[in-house]
Design a protein around this motif. Structure first.
Motif, PDB file in Angstrom:
ATOM      1  N   ASP A 192      21.044  -5.237  56.923  1.00 59.42           N
ATOM      2  CA  ASP A 192      21.251  -6.663  56.060  1.00 59.42           C
ATOM      3  C   ASP A 192      20.211  -7.655  56.606  1.00 59.42           C
ATOM      4  N   LEU A 193      19.712  -7.729  57.673  1.00 59.44           N
ATOM      5  CA  LEU A 193      18.735  -8.812  58.072  1.00 59.44           C
ATOM      6  C   LEU A 193      17.562  -8.786  57.271  1.00 59.44           C
ATOM      7  N   ARG A 194      17.201  -7.604  56.685  1.00 61.65           N
ATOM      8  CA  ARG A 194      15.840  -7.353  56.061  1.00 61.65           C
ATOM      9  C   ARG A 194      15.626  -8.702  55.260  1.00 61.65           C
ATOM     10  N   ASP A 195      14.389  -9.119  55.300  1.00 52.95           N
ATOM     11  CA  ASP A 195      13.826 -10.267  54.543  1.00 52.95           C
ATOM     12  C   ASP A 195      12.663 -10.188  53.743  1.00 52.95           C
ATOM     13  N   GLU A 196      12.563  -9.715  52.489  1.00 54.80           N
ATOM     14  CA  GLU A 196      11.380  -9.520  51.704  1.00 54.80           C
ATOM     15  C   GLU A 196      10.200 -10.766  51.974  1.00 54.80           C
ATOM     16  N   LYS A 197      10.547 -12.070  51.624  1.00 53.41           N
ATOM     17  CA  LYS A 197       9.830 -13.163  52.084  1.00 53.41           C
ATOM     18  C   LYS A 197       9.009 -12.705  53.243  1.00 53.41           C
ATOM     19  N   LEU A 198       9.931 -12.531  54.364  1.00 50.07           N
ATOM     20  CA  LEU A 198       9.077 -12.473  55.698  1.00 50.07           C
ATOM     21  C   LEU A 198       8.249 -11.208  55.850  1.00 50.07           C
ATOM     22  N   ARG A 199       8.707 -10.285  55.094  1.00 50.58           N
ATOM     23  CA  ARG A 199       7.892  -8.944  55.214  1.00 50.58           C
ATOM     24  C   ARG A 199       6.479  -9.351  54.543  1.00 50.58           C
ATOM     25  N   VAL A 200       6.465 -10.052  53.226  1.00 51.46           N
ATOM     26  CA  VAL A 200       5.213 -10.335  52.400  1.00 51.46           C
ATOM     27  C   VAL A 200       4.290 -11.221  53.439  1.00 51.46           C
ATOM     28  N   SER A 201       5.043 -12.411  54.208  1.00 49.72           N
ATOM     29  CA  SER A 201       4.168 -13.261  54.988  1.00 49.72           C
ATOM     30  C   SER A 201       3.435 -12.486  56.001  1.00 49.72           C
ATOM     31  N   LEU A 202       4.057 -11.341  56.709  1.00 53.89           N
ATOM     32  CA  LEU A 202       3.604 -10.502  57.814  1.00 53.89           C
ATOM     33  C   LEU A 202       2.342  -9.874  57.177  1.00 53.89           C
ATOM     34  N   LEU A 203       2.560  -9.001  56.043  1.00 53.15           N
ATOM     35  CA  LEU A 203       1.459  -8.412  55.489  1.00 53.15           C
ATOM     36  C   LEU A 203       0.289  -9.324  55.159  1.00 53.15           C
ATOM     37  N   GLU A 204       0.640 -10.465  54.876  1.00 46.96           N
ATOM     38  CA  GLU A 204      -0.759 -11.458  54.473  1.00 46.96           C
ATOM     39  C   GLU A 204      -1.251 -11.532  55.891  1.00 46.96           C
ATOM     40  N   GLN A 205      -0.669 -11.707  57.003  1.00 46.94           N
ATOM     41  CA  GLN A 205      -1.375 -12.152  58.269  1.00 46.94           C
ATOM     42  C   GLN A 205      -2.134 -10.783  58.606  1.00 46.94           C
ATOM     43  N   CYS A 206      -1.585  -9.753  58.119  1.00 50.80           N
ATOM     44  CA  CYS A 206      -2.392  -8.582  58.199  1.00 50.80           C
ATOM     45  C   CYS A 206      -3.602  -8.324  57.133  1.00 50.80           C
ATOM     46  N   GLY A 207      -3.813  -9.122  56.460  1.00 48.47           N
ATOM     47  CA  GLY A 207      -4.745  -9.153  55.184  1.00 48.47           C
ATOM     48  C   GLY A 207      -4.280  -8.062  53.976  1.00 48.47           C
ATOM     49  N   LEU A 208      -3.161  -8.041  53.853  1.00 44.74           N
ATOM     50  CA  LEU A 208      -2.448  -6.955  53.109  1.00 44.74           C
ATOM     51  C   LEU A 208      -1.543  -7.332  51.854  1.00 44.74           C
ATOM     52  N   PRO A 209      -1.454  -6.877  50.633  1.00 41.23           N
ATOM     53  CA  PRO A 209      -1.040  -7.357  49.459  1.00 41.23           C
ATOM     54  C   PRO A 209       0.503  -6.960  49.855  1.00 41.23           C
ATOM     55  N   PRO A 210       1.515  -7.418  49.018  1.00 45.08           N
ATOM     56  CA  PRO A 210       2.922  -7.094  49.071  1.00 45.08           C
ATOM     57  C   PRO A 210       3.304  -5.564  48.724  1.00 45.08           C
ATOM     58  N   GLU A 211       2.375  -4.930  48.253  1.00 47.00           N
ATOM     59  CA  GLU A 211       2.680  -3.561  48.226  1.00 47.00           C
ATOM     60  C   GLU A 211       1.990  -2.731  49.232  1.00 47.00           C
ATOM     61  N   GLY A 212       1.539  -3.474  50.382  1.00 41.06           N
ATOM     62  CA  GLY A 212       1.138  -2.672  51.597  1.00 41.06           C
ATOM     63  C   GLY A 212       2.321  -2.174  52.278  1.00 41.06           C
ATOM     64  N   HIS A 213       1.904  -1.295  53.289  1.00 46.67           N
ATOM     65  CA  HIS A 213       2.995  -0.713  54.303  1.00 46.67           C
ATOM     66  C   HIS A 213       2.909  -1.419  55.594  1.00 46.67           C
ATOM     67  N   LEU A 214       3.885  -1.796  56.105  1.00 46.51           N
ATOM     68  CA  LEU A 214       4.041  -2.802  57.320  1.00 46.51           C
ATOM     69  C   LEU A 214       4.906  -1.958  58.582  1.00 46.51           C
ATOM     70  N   LEU A 215       3.752  -1.685  59.693  1.00 48.67           N
ATOM     71  CA  LEU A 215       4.181  -0.937  61.009  1.00 48.67           C
ATOM     72  C   LEU A 215       4.417  -2.064  61.824  1.00 48.67           C
ATOM     73  N   LEU A 216       5.568  -1.784  62.778  1.00 49.10           N
ATOM     74  CA  LEU A 216       5.976  -2.545  63.939  1.00 49.10           C
ATOM     75  C   LEU A 216       5.661  -1.725  65.225  1.00 49.10           C
ATOM     76  N   GLY A 217       5.055  -2.074  65.900  1.00 52.66           N
ATOM     77  CA  GLY A 217       5.031  -1.868  67.163  1.00 52.66           C
ATOM     78  C   GLY A 217       5.404  -2.612  68.237  1.00 52.66           C
ATOM     79  N   LEU A 218       6.537  -2.360  69.228  1.00 57.90           N
ATOM     80  CA  LEU A 218       7.296  -3.082  69.902  1.00 57.90           C
ATOM     81  C   LEU A 218       7.436  -2.833  71.353  1.00 57.90           C
ATOM     82  N   GLY A 219       7.030  -3.424  72.151  1.00 56.65           N
ATOM     83  CA  GLY A 219       7.323  -3.014  73.577  1.00 56.65           C
ATOM     84  C   GLY A 219       6.101  -3.551  74.392  1.00 56.65           C
TER      85      GLY A 219
END
Length: 398
Positions: A192-219
């Motif tokens: 329920d914490l999913r935030d589409e605006k945050l997702r789009v912002s992170l994609l922008e920082q990766c140089g990708l449009p909203p329809e891009g795919h966002l992977l997370l590497g954590l550790g």
């Protein structure tokens, strides 16, 4: 029950073992049990914890390679403390000096070796993976298994932190009595914490449009996490997919990773996020977690991601593989970047709504640290009852 953990990996400055034991200490107090941790530090001290439990710091020299940790060098101070504390159960997890210190203590407490890691998997198998298979490395380091079995002969039980580690140890000829998978502090994570605006912002920082795919590497940025493999896989998949990667963490390999991604337009490295609420929002807002380490015996990050409703991509060996249900996960051949790239392609070729719905359903079933502690205390209680009645310890728990 009164339990004492002689723990060389409990650091004054933090870390995964400290987080685990601090949570375990509080949950045990809630359940009516007491946990005391004996740990090495630069100065001796006693630290009582609210609600029950304490840390007894024993003066010891620092570890040369990482001064966040100290190492035990003498048995006698620990033996004296154990004699004073008179625990029902004494635990340790270090195969080095503490393994022998507890083994040779003359007290009558039940002795439990609780294995949290795999030294062969974390080091020689990684160092030699370009010239030898994991099985060949295990065979070459059979002397280390024999070394462990010598001190383990003095313990009542060997417990692992999950089935992946139990399988490895049994394959090498070690007797594992129980597997007790760890859990996470589940209250922090939710789909329920999913935030589409945050997702789009992170994609922008990766140089990708909203329809891009966002992977997370954590550790942690460490060689055993195999982040270069993950980066290679993402770059390969990005030749025909709009896919980006955000890496969150820090560690000794950070500088090399920054150099490695300098020419990668869709990969970004960020410092650790210590605000738990914000980190949980980031996790829930990505499209999939990608993991590289095949040496970890318990998939902590994968469990947190799944509790956030995140689909998973990771190796087919180790703790990650134990969680990777095909309904919400794609696995690849461990240590193989091209196979990892294909797993990325397979994930994003699937219907995203169906995969995410499966991950959301699984989120509610992720094991909590309270679940882990309750099961472990019940197991220990059974061991003590068996001792009192003279019965056998019972069948091994897979």
């Amino acid at each position: 029950m009164r339990i004492v953990d002689v723990n060389e990996f409990y650091s004054p400055t933090g870390g995964g073992v400290r987080t685990y034991l601090d949570r375990k200490m509080g949950i045990m107090a809630d359940l009516g049990h007491e946990l005391t941790v004996i740990a090495p530090a630069l100065e001796s001290a006693v630290e009582d914890r609210p609600g029950g439990g304490r840390i007894i710091w024993v003066k010891a020299p620092p570890l040369i390679l990482d001064r966040n940790y100290c190492i035990f060098v003498k048995d006698e101070p620990i033996w004296e403390l154990l004699d004073q504390l008179r625990p029902d159960i004494v635990e340790t997890s270090s195969p080095w000096r503490p393994g022998w210190t507890v083994a040779e203590w003359k007290g009558d407490a039940l002795k439990v070796f609780f294995a949290h890691g795999d030294q062969i998997g974390a080091y020689p198998q990684r160092w030699l993976d370009s010239v030898a298979t994991p099985i060949q490395v295990e065979q070459a380091f059979a002397w280390y298994t024999r070394y462990c079995n010598r001190f383990l002969a003095h313990y009542d039980v060997l417990v692992t932190n999950g089935p992946a580690l139990a399988k490895r140890f049994r394959r090498r000829g070690m007797k594992v009595d129980a597997s007790m998978p760890l859990g996470i502090e589940r209250s922090w994570f939710s789909p329920d914490l999913r935030d589409e605006k945050l997702r789009v912002s992170l994609l922008e920082q990766c140089g990708l449009p909203p329809e891009g795919h966002l992977l997370l590497g954590l550790g942690r940025h460490h060689k055993e996490k195999r982040w270069p493999l993950v980066i290679d896989a993402v770059e390969s998949a990005a030749t025909d997919l709009p896919v980006g990667l955000i890496l969150i963490g820090d560690g000794p390999s950070r500088g090399k990773l920054e150099e490695r991604i300098a020419g990668s337009p869709h990969i970004r490295i960020f410092r650790p996020v210590y605000d738990r609420v914000r980190l949980s929002r980031i996790m829930a807002s990505c499209d999939a977690l990608i993991h590289g380490s095949d040496a970890e015996p318990f998939g902590l990050v994968a469990s947190e991601a799944l509790a956030s409703g995140l689909p998973l991509i990771g190796p087919d060996e180790g703790g990650f593989a134990e969680l990777a249900d095909p309904l919400f996960a794609e696995t690849y051949a461990a240590r193989d970047a091209l196979s990892a790239a294909e797993a990325i392609r397979r994930m994003f070729a699937r219907e995203p709504g169906i995969v995410r719905a499966a991950a959301r359903a699984a989120a509610a079933r992720v094991r909590s640290d309270r679940d882990h502690t309750i099961e472990l205390m019940a197991y220990y209680k059974g061991l003590l009852e068996s001792r009192r009645t003279g019965a056998a310890a019972g069948a091994a728990i897979a």
